[in-house]
Scaffold this motif. Sequence first.
Motif, PDB file in Angstrom:
ATOM      1  N   SER A  19       3.456  45.148 -24.883  1.00  9.67           N
ATOM      2  CA  SER A  19       4.399  46.153 -24.378  1.00  9.67           C
ATOM      3  C   SER A  19       3.912  47.577 -24.634  1.00  9.67           C
ATOM      4  N   HIS A  21       4.448  49.329 -27.303  1.00  8.17           N
ATOM      5  CA  HIS A  21       5.366  50.087 -28.165  1.00  8.17           C
ATOM      6  C   HIS A  21       5.034  49.999 -29.654  1.00  8.17           C
ATOM      7  N   ASP A  86      13.929  52.175 -26.649  1.00  6.69           N
ATOM      8  CA  ASP A  86      12.931  52.071 -25.582  1.00  6.69           C
ATOM      9  C   ASP A  86      12.172  50.750 -25.694  1.00  6.69           C
ATOM     10  N   ALA A  87      11.794  50.393 -26.919  1.00 10.08           N
ATOM     11  CA  ALA A  87      11.079  49.131 -27.137  1.00 10.08           C
ATOM     12  C   ALA A  87      11.987  47.934 -26.848  1.00 10.08           C
ATOM     13  N   THR A  90      12.345  47.509 -23.057  1.00 11.96           N
ATOM     14  CA  THR A  90      11.153  46.911 -22.452  1.00 11.96           C
ATOM     15  C   THR A  90      11.119  45.405 -22.679  1.00 11.96           C
TER      16      THR A  90
END
Length: 151
Positions: A19, A21, A86-87, A90
């Motif tokens: 990802s 992140h 945000d992580a 995702t």
Amino acid sequence: MTLNITGILDAVASHAMASGHFEQVNGHEPANAPSLGLTAAVWTDSIQAVRSSGLDSTSALLTINVRLYTSVQSDPADAIDPALMDAVDTLCAAYVDGYTFDGLIRAIDVLGQHSQGLLVRAGYIQQSGAVFRVMTITLPLIVNDLWRQTP
């Protein structure tokens, strides 16, 4: 068929690492404080039989925890939750999109047919004298025809 737990844990960890992140992704719940930056850890939580099994086999619900960590000392403090979310966004977007970890599982039980469903809980933990802001994703996986039933 047998439970390919190593393959499943590796797939969940690899997916998290891909990802972009995380600085580090562990395939276990760490006993010591994670490194600086955003870290993820992947480990098993539970396994139970599910009713969608076949006539001569039993399918299972395998619950995996994916915990995201960052230090509460990160600067700026106002960026800690947005970075974690945000992580989470995702990862959850891929889980909800029918992700099967290249066929290792039937599906992620997103809406809770056999579980509480995909769930994310925020919190704080103290580890090795340091405090971390965490988001723990409860990832319910359905694994088909895991154990053979014999009459």
